[in-house]
Design a protein around this motif. Structure first.
Motif, PDB file in Angstrom:
ATOM      1  N   ARG A  72      49.628  60.282  58.651  1.00  0.00           N
ATOM      2  CA  ARG A  72      49.138  59.560  59.829  1.00  0.00           C
ATOM      3  C   ARG A  72      49.014  58.062  59.598  1.00  0.00           C
ATOM      4  NH1 ARG A  72      50.144  61.105  64.369  1.00  0.00           N
ATOM      5  NH2 ARG A  72      48.598  59.601  64.923  1.00  0.00           N
ATOM      6  N   ASN A  73      48.787  57.628  58.356  1.00  0.00           N
ATOM      7  CA  ASN A  73      48.939  56.210  58.036  1.00  0.00           C
ATOM      8  C   ASN A  73      49.408  56.098  56.603  1.00  0.00           C
ATOM      9  OD1 ASN A  73      46.654  55.677  56.246  1.00  0.00           O
ATOM     10  ND2 ASN A  73      45.353  55.665  58.034  1.00  0.00           N
ATOM     11  N   LEU A  74      50.055  54.969  56.295  1.00  0.00           N
ATOM     12  CA  LEU A  74      50.760  54.842  55.032  1.00  0.00           C
ATOM     13  C   LEU A  74      50.715  53.401  54.564  1.00  0.00           C
ATOM     14  CD1 LEU A  74      52.730  56.327  53.034  1.00  0.00           C
ATOM     15  CD2 LEU A  74      54.575  55.678  54.596  1.00  0.00           C
ATOM     16  N   SER A  75      50.531  53.210  53.263  1.00  0.00           N
ATOM     17  CA  SER A  75      50.624  51.892  52.640  1.00  0.00           C
ATOM     18  C   SER A  75      51.321  52.070  51.294  1.00  0.00           C
ATOM     19  CB  SER A  75      49.233  51.279  52.439  1.00  0.00           C
ATOM     20  OG  SER A  75      48.545  51.944  51.400  1.00  0.00           O
ATOM     21  N   ASN A  76      51.546  50.981  50.591  1.00  0.00           N
ATOM     22  CA  ASN A  76      52.135  51.090  49.251  1.00  0.00           C
ATOM     23  C   ASN A  76      51.220  51.834  48.296  1.00  0.00           C
ATOM     24  OD1 ASN A  76      54.536  49.815  49.810  1.00  0.00           O
ATOM     25  ND2 ASN A  76      53.762  47.794  49.262  1.00  0.00           N
ATOM     26  N   GLY A  77      49.913  51.797  48.562  1.00  0.00           N
ATOM     27  CA  GLY A  77      48.951  52.386  47.641  1.00  0.00           C
ATOM     28  C   GLY A  77      48.464  53.781  47.977  1.00  0.00           C
ATOM     29  N   GLY A  78      48.704  54.254  49.223  1.00  0.00           N
ATOM     30  CA  GLY A  78      48.193  55.571  49.576  1.00  0.00           C
ATOM     31  C   GLY A  78      48.524  55.971  50.989  1.00  0.00           C
ATOM     32  N   ALA A  79      47.900  57.076  51.431  1.00  0.00           N
ATOM     33  CA  ALA A  79      48.202  57.614  52.758  1.00  0.00           C
ATOM     34  C   ALA A  79      47.042  58.457  53.273  1.00  0.00           C
ATOM     35  CB  ALA A  79      49.467  58.469  52.695  1.00  0.00           C
ATOM     36  N   LEU A  80      47.036  58.659  54.583  1.00  0.00           N
ATOM     37  CA  LEU A  80      46.135  59.596  55.238  1.00  0.00           C
ATOM     38  C   LEU A  80      46.980  60.785  55.662  1.00  0.00           C
ATOM     39  CD1 LEU A  80      43.522  60.541  56.659  1.00  0.00           C
ATOM     40  CD2 LEU A  80      44.269  59.229  58.637  1.00  0.00           C
ATOM     41  N   LEU A  81      46.627  61.975  55.170  1.00  0.00           N
ATOM     42  CA  LEU A  81      47.364  63.195  55.476  1.00  0.00           C
ATOM     43  C   LEU A  81      46.510  64.103  56.343  1.00  0.00           C
ATOM     44  CD1 LEU A  81      48.648  63.927  51.854  1.00  0.00           C
ATOM     45  CD2 LEU A  81      49.743  62.540  53.629  1.00  0.00           C
ATOM     46  N   LYS A  82      47.140  64.791  57.306  1.00  0.00           N
ATOM     47  CA  LYS A  82      46.426  65.719  58.193  1.00  0.00           C
ATOM     48  C   LYS A  82      47.006  67.112  58.019  1.00  0.00           C
ATOM     49  CE  LYS A  82      44.433  64.765  61.779  1.00  0.00           C
ATOM     50  NZ  LYS A  82      43.239  64.375  62.425  1.00  0.00           N
ATOM     51  N   PHE A  83      46.110  68.101  58.060  1.00  0.00           N
ATOM     52  CA  PHE A  83      46.460  69.511  57.913  1.00  0.00           C
ATOM     53  C   PHE A  83      45.639  70.322  58.896  1.00  0.00           C
ATOM     54  CE2 PHE A  83      46.883  67.428  53.846  1.00  0.00           C
ATOM     55  CZ  PHE A  83      48.122  67.842  53.405  1.00  0.00           C
ATOM     56  N   GLY A  84      46.032  71.567  59.122  1.00  0.00           N
ATOM     57  CA  GLY A  84      45.197  72.480  59.901  1.00  0.00           C
ATOM     58  C   GLY A  84      43.889  72.739  59.178  1.00  0.00           C
ATOM     59  N   ASP A  85      43.964  72.877  57.853  1.00  0.00           N
ATOM     60  CA  ASP A  85      42.800  73.080  56.992  1.00  0.00           C
ATOM     61  C   ASP A  85      43.126  72.444  55.646  1.00  0.00           C
ATOM     62  OD1 ASP A  85      40.599  73.889  55.563  1.00  0.00           O
ATOM     63  OD2 ASP A  85      41.052  76.032  55.679  1.00  0.00           O
ATOM     64  N   ALA A  86      42.372  71.440  55.253  1.00  0.00           N
ATOM     65  CA  ALA A  86      42.665  70.689  54.034  1.00  0.00           C
ATOM     66  C   ALA A  86      42.034  71.292  52.783  1.00  0.00           C
ATOM     67  CB  ALA A  86      42.196  69.244  54.197  1.00  0.00           C
ATOM     68  N   SER A  87      41.337  72.418  52.903  1.00  0.00           N
ATOM     69  CA  SER A  87      40.636  72.973  51.742  1.00  0.00           C
ATOM     70  C   SER A  87      41.586  73.469  50.652  1.00  0.00           C
ATOM     71  CB  SER A  87      39.706  74.112  52.172  1.00  0.00           C
ATOM     72  OG  SER A  87      40.447  75.176  52.725  1.00  0.00           O
ATOM     73  N   ALA A  88      42.834  73.786  50.990  1.00  0.00           N
ATOM     74  CA  ALA A  88      43.793  74.288  49.998  1.00  0.00           C
ATOM     75  C   ALA A  88      44.555  73.178  49.286  1.00  0.00           C
ATOM     76  CB  ALA A  88      44.786  75.229  50.670  1.00  0.00           C
ATOM     77  N   VAL A  89      44.333  71.933  49.680  1.00  0.00           N
ATOM     78  CA  VAL A  89      45.049  70.812  49.057  1.00  0.00           C
ATOM     79  C   VAL A  89      44.475  70.570  47.659  1.00  0.00           C
ATOM     80  CG1 VAL A  89      45.567  68.344  49.229  1.00  0.00           C
ATOM     81  CG2 VAL A  89      45.527  69.756  51.298  1.00  0.00           C
ATOM     82  N   PRO A  90      45.333  70.619  46.621  1.00  0.00           N
ATOM     83  CA  PRO A  90      44.850  70.387  45.257  1.00  0.00           C
ATOM     84  C   PRO A  90      44.519  68.914  45.029  1.00  0.00           C
ATOM     85  CG  PRO A  90      47.219  70.642  45.243  1.00  0.00           C
ATOM     86  CD  PRO A  90      46.771  70.909  46.653  1.00  0.00           C
ATOM     87  N   SER A  91      43.829  68.610  43.944  1.00  0.00           N
ATOM     88  CA  SER A  91      43.411  67.229  43.683  1.00  0.00           C
ATOM     89  C   SER A  91      44.564  66.311  43.286  1.00  0.00           C
ATOM     90  CB  SER A  91      42.324  67.197  42.613  1.00  0.00           C
ATOM     91  OG  SER A  91      42.807  67.763  41.419  1.00  0.00           O
ATOM     92  N   ARG A  92      45.639  66.871  42.723  1.00  0.00           N
ATOM     93  CA  ARG A  92      46.832  66.099  42.381  1.00  0.00           C
ATOM     94  C   ARG A  92      48.072  66.892  42.792  1.00  0.00           C
ATOM     95  NH1 ARG A  92      43.597  63.273  39.044  1.00  0.00           N
ATOM     96  NH2 ARG A  92      44.332  61.292  38.273  1.00  0.00           N
ATOM     97  N   PHE A  93      49.091  66.186  43.275  1.00  0.00           N
ATOM     98  CA  PHE A  93      50.314  66.844  43.731  1.00  0.00           C
ATOM     99  C   PHE A  93      51.426  65.822  43.880  1.00  0.00           C
ATOM    100  CE2 PHE A  93      47.489  65.865  47.269  1.00  0.00           C
ATOM    101  CZ  PHE A  93      48.292  65.054  48.067  1.00  0.00           C
ATOM    102  N   ASP A  94      52.640  66.318  44.119  1.00  0.00           N
ATOM    103  CA  ASP A  94      53.784  65.470  44.448  1.00  0.00           C
ATOM    104  C   ASP A  94      53.941  65.496  45.958  1.00  0.00           C
ATOM    105  OD1 ASP A  94      54.420  64.861  41.778  1.00  0.00           O
ATOM    106  OD2 ASP A  94      55.597  66.686  41.584  1.00  0.00           O
ATOM    107  N   LEU A  95      54.100  64.320  46.568  1.00  0.00           N
ATOM    108  CA  LEU A  95      54.194  64.194  48.019  1.00  0.00           C
ATOM    109  C   LEU A  95      55.581  63.716  48.403  1.00  0.00           C
ATOM    110  CD1 LEU A  95      52.749  64.128  50.807  1.00  0.00           C
ATOM    111  CD2 LEU A  95      52.209  61.742  50.321  1.00  0.00           C
ATOM    112  N   THR A  96      56.276  64.516  49.201  1.00  0.00           N
ATOM    113  CA  THR A  96      57.573  64.119  49.740  1.00  0.00           C
ATOM    114  C   THR A  96      57.386  63.840  51.219  1.00  0.00           C
ATOM    115  OG1 THR A  96      58.701  65.553  48.160  1.00  0.00           O
ATOM    116  CG2 THR A  96      59.988  64.770  50.034  1.00  0.00           C
ATOM    117  N   ILE A  97      57.687  62.605  51.632  1.00  0.00           N
ATOM    118  CA  ILE A  97      57.525  62.179  53.019  1.00  0.00           C
ATOM    119  C   ILE A  97      58.897  62.205  53.693  1.00  0.00           C
ATOM    120  CG2 ILE A  97      56.839  60.272  54.528  1.00  0.00           C
ATOM    121  CD1 ILE A  97      54.921  59.391  52.242  1.00  0.00           C
TER     122      ILE A  97
END
Length: 101
Positions: free
Chosen positions: A47-72
């Motif tokens: 939903r928003n993006l910068s060189n340093g990070g992003a805002l991600l939206k999910f139906g339920d964010a509880s399953a998102v691990p603390s570290r991951f690889d993100l492909t946009i």
């Protein structure tokens, strides 16, 4: 992309300046998170993006691990990301591999 440049308002109504080091841009792009050496995956929206990070939206964010690889969507390479904060349906992430560094 439209830059987000306005000041923010805290929960108590206090207005404070933007604290991020990089300018954020509003986007609406699909994203895939991969983790557990590629055995786990989740899909969401950026939903928003910068060189340093992003805002991600999910139906339920509880399953998102603390570290991951993100492909946009539209980008050729995945980026390593870590969760900075989370809410029920949103996750704020910082990129561990910033472009040009």
């Amino acid at each position: 992309m439209e830059a987000i440049t306005k000041k923010s308002i805290g929960l108590d109504g206090t207005v404070f300046d933007e604290r991020r080091a990089d300018l954020r841009h509003r986007v609406f792009k699909g994203a895939t998170l991969t983790f557990n050496r590629g055995y786990g995956a989740l899909e969401g929206l950026v939903r928003n993006l910068s060189n340093g990070g992003a805002l991600l939206k999910f139906g339920d964010a509880s399953a998102v691990p603390s570290r991951f690889d993100l492909t946009i969507a539209g980008e050729s390479e995945a980026r390593k990301a870590r969760v900075c904060w989370r809410r029920q349906t949103e996750v704020g992430v910082a990129f561990e591999d910033r472009p040009g560094e």
